[in-house]
Design an enzyme around this catalytic site. Structure first.
Site, PDB file in Angstrom:
ATOM      1  N   CYS A  66      12.944  15.718  -1.420  1.00  0.00           N
ATOM      2  CA  CYS A  66      11.733  15.765  -2.239  1.00  0.00           C
ATOM      3  C   CYS A  66      11.606  17.123  -2.931  1.00  0.00           C
ATOM      4  CB  CYS A  66      10.497  15.475  -1.391  1.00  0.00           C
ATOM      5  SG  CYS A  66      10.366  13.722  -0.975  1.00  0.00           S
ATOM      6  N   GLU A  75      -6.676  -8.351  -0.706  1.00  0.00           N
ATOM      7  CA  GLU A  75      -6.988  -8.266   0.726  1.00  0.00           C
ATOM      8  C   GLU A  75      -8.465  -7.951   0.910  1.00  0.00           C
ATOM      9  OE1 GLU A  75      -4.839  -5.696   3.369  1.00  0.00           O
ATOM     10  OE2 GLU A  75      -2.957  -6.019   2.306  1.00  0.00           O
ATOM     11  N   CYS A 113       5.902  13.185   1.326  1.00  0.00           N
ATOM     12  CA  CYS A 113       7.040  13.747   2.050  1.00  0.00           C
ATOM     13  C   CYS A 113       7.293  15.163   1.536  1.00  0.00           C
ATOM     14  CB  CYS A 113       8.256  12.848   1.829  1.00  0.00           C
ATOM     15  SG  CYS A 113       9.733  13.418   2.687  1.00  0.00           S
ATOM     16  N   GLU A 137      -3.641  -4.202  15.189  1.00  0.00           N
ATOM     17  CA  GLU A 137      -4.597  -5.007  14.432  1.00  0.00           C
ATOM     18  C   GLU A 137      -5.008  -6.291  15.154  1.00  0.00           C
ATOM     19  OE1 GLU A 137      -2.564  -5.244  10.682  1.00  0.00           O
ATOM     20  OE2 GLU A 137      -3.577  -3.446   9.946  1.00  0.00           O
ATOM     21  N   LYS A 138      -4.780  -6.350  16.484  1.00  0.00           N
ATOM     22  CA  LYS A 138      -5.067  -7.620  17.171  1.00  0.00           C
ATOM     23  C   LYS A 138      -6.556  -7.954  17.152  1.00  0.00           C
ATOM     24  CE  LYS A 138      -4.803  -5.620  21.850  1.00  0.00           C
ATOM     25  NZ  LYS A 138      -4.541  -4.243  21.369  1.00  0.00           N
ATOM     26  N   GLU A 196       0.811  -1.230   0.000  1.00  0.00           N
ATOM     27  CA  GLU A 196       0.000   0.000   0.000  1.00  0.00           C
ATOM     28  C   GLU A 196       0.840   1.274   0.000  1.00  0.00           C
ATOM     29  OE1 GLU A 196      -3.008  -0.151   3.066  1.00  0.00           O
ATOM     30  OE2 GLU A 196      -4.281  -1.411   1.809  1.00  0.00           O
TER      31      GLU A 196
HETATM   32  C1  GLA Z   1      -4.316  -2.773   4.771  1.00  0.00           C
HETATM   33  C2  GLA Z   1      -2.918  -3.364   4.867  1.00  0.00           C
HETATM   34  C3  GLA Z   1      -2.847  -4.595   5.715  1.00  0.00           C
HETATM   35  C4  GLA Z   1      -3.700  -4.474   6.950  1.00  0.00           C
HETATM   36  C5  GLA Z   1      -5.106  -4.161   6.548  1.00  0.00           C
HETATM   37  C6  GLA Z   1      -6.056  -4.102   7.726  1.00  0.00           C
HETATM   38  O1  GLA Z   1      -5.013  -3.168   3.711  1.00  0.00           O
HETATM   39  O2  GLA Z   1      -2.367  -3.631   3.600  1.00  0.00           O
HETATM   40  O3  GLA Z   1      -1.487  -4.807   6.051  1.00  0.00           O
HETATM   41  O4  GLA Z   1      -3.184  -3.460   7.745  1.00  0.00           O
HETATM   42  O5  GLA Z   1      -5.124  -2.910   5.910  1.00  0.00           O
HETATM   43  O6  GLA Z   1      -7.358  -3.781   7.351  1.00  0.00           O
HETATM   44 ZN    ZN Z   2      11.268  13.319   1.105  1.00  0.00          ZN
END
Ligand code: GLA
Ligand code: ZN
Length: 691
Positions: A160, A303, A155, A351-352, A150
């Site tokens: 930059c 995902e 920056c 994220e637990k 992702e």
């Molecule tokens: C994103 C990230 C993952 C995770 C999910 C949780 O899509 O790529 O690593 O953090 O969010 O929803």
């Molecule tokens: Zn930078």
């Protein structure tokens, strides 16, 4: 580009074995097999584990887990771990850390937390990538490369700033051209030296006050992320020319122009995390946008959460059946894989409480695991039969990141003018009527379409207007909505009447735009057209409109509706212009949804565009085609049962030879879709009548 033919329909997702002792890995494999999981993405966040010090590399644990995965017959989407650099790197090279819009150099922590233009970050990313490619390039489990995770860091550091100046030099050549294109005479911003150009940030408020500069910074930051991607992808492609390379697109995709990014990956992969209240059409639109990024090529939903998220204010569970429905919805719109974040729930970290195939109980005896396993078994049965299948559409909706950015940056005329919401509104009307829609870029070849909708196409790039003129003059129907064509690619307004470059095609000019107050409405009085064929809707005589009211001065266009209220009552709010062999409509205001639906259905009827299949409104319908087979997806988003007369929908031969998936049964005469039910109808292409 490498053709992305996978040996399986990828089903699985993010797996973080580096968070667990090795005895758990064996249990994981057993559970994965039980759930029909065939693809694992790893080791996304394990850079610090693999390279604990500049000259120390520990791949042995990764060798072991990859070996185990292979022994268990699973495939790997192998990620470079470069989204989260080790702490030592930030300690030794603090200049690689990003500077935020307030001018603060950030500390080490989190992830996607590096300057995307940092040479030292890219240097280390290249080293780890080279090592990964060398070590695992021939691994029998390797199916796909996944670069970082992702992208999207911005920056404002000195590196930059310097790179931005070079980017601007390449784009504009001279300071004079920059002054002209950014219209820097405004507020006396003229610059005489490239060094005078600083990034638009909170330090100068140019991120709000200078849209042209900000637009270019957004393009530049997109290119910086592409630079990071290419830094690694070039190595992977050299070492493993036959393995496709991708990166995952965050569902919150406003930040980076994905059309700019898309040509760099072999397959689009995106993360689908709808808000629990998102209507199915919004998710459908995002899938169609993903399919549109590479001209209709199938993609991966790489995902999604198996149950709840953790980062919404209220993290609603997916009710039984919804996970399955959302998985099939992805496939219905062009996905070739259904993947989750994550395989096993973390015990610590933010994220637990995020959903996972294997929850904290660690057992298969959970509702979520059982649902995942049931889906896994179904997808195993379906296999790769529609992998790579395409969708053919006669309707296109134009989507443009610059128009999205430009409207968000625009001061006036209304803060409620939201690009994505406008696209969604016009798309939803088509989707709701079961029309197949392609989402296309601003410079797409439109010759294969009969109807093109350009919602809020605020910004026009060079050549866009000419392309639209060509489309209409060759017989197409074009619908342009309010506040389209307002500015050029540097956010400068065209003079001579709005929308400058589209005036000729639309046969009008707009003198002013009135922004209505929240809740304020005007009326659109329909049936004002001279001929019956020109009637805009389906018997509707009036409807509400709001948000913006363009005050139209027709030159050649014929008014098809007029405002009912205000000092401009009686002036046109909807026009139709015959241009060459085709027709260009201008919707000068923001009509209520019911009108948009009637209006677009009337345009489809006129153009002879039929729905994919007649079905109840709550049943989503799409179709994908591969060679001689076609796959019609039916998705019941309702909490009630719906039935469809399949025998009447297909010609006899297609009906009798067709198969119903995922059960692999003959087609029933009447199909019953329970609440959240799905069905895929596989039929022969040649024998299927159009609707
Ligand atoms: C994103 C990230 C993952 C995770 C999910 C949780 O899509 O790529 O690593 O953090 O969010 O929803
Ligand atoms: Zn930078």
């Amino acid at each position: 580009m490498v053709p992305t033919k996978f040996p399986v329909l990828p089903y699985g997702g993010d797996y973080n074995p580096d968070q667990w002792p090795e005895d758990i890995w064996h249990e994981d494999m057993r559970l994965f097999r039980e759930a029909g999981i065939n693809t694992l993405t790893l080791p996304v966040f394990a850079w610090a584990r693999i390279q604990p010090a500049p000259d120390v590399f520990d791949f042995e644990w990764l060798d072991r887990i990859l070996g185990l995965i292979h022994e268990n017959g699973l495939k790997v989407c192998l990620s470079t771990p470069t989204v989260a650099q080790p702490a030592w790197m930030a300690r030794m090279h603090p200049e690689m850390m990003p500077v935020d819009e307030h001018g603060r150099r950030r500390n080490h922590g989190k992830r996607v937390n590096f300057c995307p233009n940092s040479p030292i970050y890219r240097h280390h990313a290249a080293i780890i990538t080279e090592k990964m490619a060398g070590r695992y390039g021939d691994h029998p489990a390797l199916m796909l490369w996944h670069v970082a995770n992702e992208y999207g860091t911005w920056c404002f550091c000195d590196t930059c700033a310097a790179a931005f100046r070079e980017w601007l030099k390449a784009r504009y050549g001279t300071i004079e051209a920059l002054n002209r294109h950014w219209n820097l005479s405004f507020w006396g911003h003229l610059v005489s030296d490239w060094e005078d150009v600083v990034p638009p940030s909170e330090l100068n408020d140019d991120n709000k006050w200078y849209p042209a500069k900000m637009l270019d910074y957004q393009r530049f930051m997109t290119d910086a992320s592409i630079g990071c991607f290419e830094n690694e992808a070039a190595i992977l492609r050299r070492v493993t020319p036959n393995i496709p390379v991708t990166t995952n697109i965050s569902g919150l995709i406003h930040r980076l122009d994905q059309f700019r990014f898309a040509p760099h990956v072999d397959i689009i992969a995106w993360d689908n995390y709808p808000h629990p209240t998102d209507p199915p059409a919004k998710v459908a639109l995002k899938h169609d946008l993903m399919r549109g990024l590479r001209d209709g090529q199938s993609f991966l939903m790489i995902e999604s959460t198996p149950s709840q998220q953790n980062w919404q204010p209220y993290n609603v569970l997916k009710q039984p059946g919804l996970l399955r429905l959302l998985g099939y919805q992805a496939l219905a719109h062009g996905a070739d894989g259904v993947m989750y974040f994550q395989m096993r729930a973390s015990v610590g970290g933010v994220e637990k409480f995020h959903g996972a195939v294997i929850g904290h109980s660690g057992t298969a005896d959970t509702r979520v695991f059982r649902e995942c396993a049931a889906i896994g078994r179904e997808l195993e049965a379906i296999g790769v039969r529609f992998q790579g299948a395409r969708t053919s559409s006669r309707v296109a909706v134009i989507f443009d990141w610059d128009s999205w950015w430009g409207t968000a940056l625009s001061s006036g005329p209304s803060r409620d003018l939201e690009y994505f919401a406008q696209v969604q509104k016009w798309y939803t009307a088509l989707h709701g009527a079961h029309h197949s829609v392609d989402i296309v870029r601003h410079d797409a070849d439109l010759s294969g379409y009969d109807l093109v909708v350009a919602p809020l196409l605020y910004l026009l790039h060079p050549g866009d207007a000419a392309r639209l003129e060509m489309f209409v003059s060759c017989g197409g129907t074009l619908v342009v909505t309010t506040f389209s064509g307002m500015v050029d690619e540097n956010d400068n307004v065209g003079t001579g009447g709005y929308p400058a470059e589209l005036r000729h095609l639309l046969g009008l000019w707009v003198e002013e735009f009135d922004a209505l107050l929240p809740g304020q409405k005007n009326r659109m009085l329909l049936s004002q057209a001279r001929s019956v064929e020109a009637l805009p809707g389906n018997g509707m005589t009036a409807c509400d409109c709001g948000l913006l009211c363009g005050l139209v001065r027709p030159t050649d266009a014929e008014p098809a509706a007029r405002y009912g209220e205000g000092f401009y009552a009686g002036t046109p709010c909807l026009t139709r212009n015959e241009y060459g062999q085709g027709t260009a409509w201008y919707v000068a205001t923001d009509p209520e949804d019911a009108f948009v639906s009637e209006f677009l259905q009337a345009r489809c009827r006129e153009a002879g565009i039929l729905p994919v299949l007649e079905a109840p409104a709550a049943v989503e319908v799409t179709r994908r085609e591969t060679g001689d087979r076609q796959f019609t997806f039916l998705l019941n988003h309702a909490q009630t049962t719906h039935t469809l007369d399949l025998a009447a929908s297909f010609p006899p031969k297609a009906f009798t030879t067709g198969r119903l998936w995922p059960d692999n049964l003959p087609l029933p005469r009447t199909l019953t879709l329970p609440p959240l039910g799905v069905a895929i109808l596989e039929t022969e292409t040649d024998n299927v009548k159009e609707a």
